[in-house]
Design a protein around this motif. Sequence first.
Motif, PDB file in Angstrom:
ATOM      1  N   SER A  52      79.969  42.176 -37.203  1.00 33.35           N
ATOM      2  CA  SER A  52      79.311  42.760 -36.027  1.00 33.35           C
ATOM      3  C   SER A  52      78.254  43.770 -36.461  1.00 33.35           C
ATOM      4  O   SER A  52      77.187  43.857 -35.852  1.00 33.35           O
ATOM      5  CB  SER A  52      80.338  43.445 -35.121  1.00 33.35           C
ATOM      6  N   ASP A 166      78.088  37.309 -30.754  1.00 29.63           N
ATOM      7  CA  ASP A 166      79.228  37.914 -31.437  1.00 29.63           C
ATOM      8  C   ASP A 166      80.522  37.449 -30.784  1.00 29.63           C
ATOM      9  O   ASP A 166      80.908  37.953 -29.726  1.00 29.63           O
ATOM     10  CB  ASP A 166      79.116  39.442 -31.393  1.00 29.63           C
ATOM     11  N   GLU A 167      81.184  36.485 -31.397  1.00 29.68           N
ATOM     12  CA  GLU A 167      82.436  35.914 -30.891  1.00 29.68           C
ATOM     13  C   GLU A 167      82.366  35.602 -29.397  1.00 29.68           C
ATOM     14  O   GLU A 167      83.264  35.982 -28.641  1.00 29.68           O
ATOM     15  CB  GLU A 167      83.603  36.855 -31.182  1.00 29.68           C
TER      16      GLU A 167
END
Length: 281
Positions: A52, A166-167
């Motif tokens: 991240s 991000d995910e």
Amino acid sequence: MSELQRPAVEVRGVSKTFALRRDSVVALQDIDLTIGRGEFVSLIGPSGCGKSTLLRIIADLLQPSAGEVQVNGKTARKARLDQDYGIAFQQAGLLDWRTVQANIELPLELHGVDRAKRRARALELIELVGLSDFAKHRPPQLSGGMQQRVAIARALAESPTLLLMDEPFGALDEMTRERMQNELVRIGGETGAAVVFVTHSIPEAVFLSERVVVMSPRPGRIAEVVGVNLGPRTDDTREAPHFYAAITQVREALRGRPVPETVEVGVTVDQAAQQRAQGAL
Ligand code: ADP
Ligand code: MG
């Protein structure tokens, strides 16, 4: 090189140290990574390895302690101001009181795009993400997968050449997740945007990506870059022997084992671009 010929992302010698009250955390050390135009690259690694942080540095949401980042040949800051990238996180982050359409229009509204253009763009994106019957619904009326579709559409509102994720499917059930992966492959193909995709899931990274960047923790570094050569992705891809072989390769790299010879490790951007042009990737 003109801006249009520059890679989507160039990360050069990036390190990031967070100062804590007593000591400090080296979240990233000496990261070098080049991502080609239209290329799909995943970042994978254990929790806390700096995925991240790296994404946020590329997005100009964080400053590196050392090194530099260029997006489309510009500083990350300039690229942010030019709206060169869209971003989507695990939480869809929608405004519950606005309709699907109004959520997608929001970034355009903030940048002063007129009403008719906003509406036309939002409707186009709603169709792209398969939500045509839900334009007037509000987020609480939608499933998690549908909310993520809205978030992706919103990230694409300004036709970015780079999508940072991000995910984004981390909170979805497995079936929905696979459907969203298929959609993302299609959307990536249709928009031509490069994608940097953070995930914990090895099959997800392999299914989506042309290259999987395997990171190791403390300090966060790039351990391996695994090239994935699976041709056009379909549901059959998930059952192909090559798919399992690539999964094994990424898993081995995550365990810190040397990747066997057969793997195309560290395909350069130029090679990847060539292979793409030849329809190999
Ligand atoms: P990942 O996304 O791979 O799970 P992160 O990039 O979130 O990892 O974090 C990498 C490391 O940096 C972790 O050790 C985390 O605790 C630390 N870290 C991240 N953000 C901050 C922050 N704002 N302040 C202090 N430490 C941070
Ligand atoms: Mg993270």
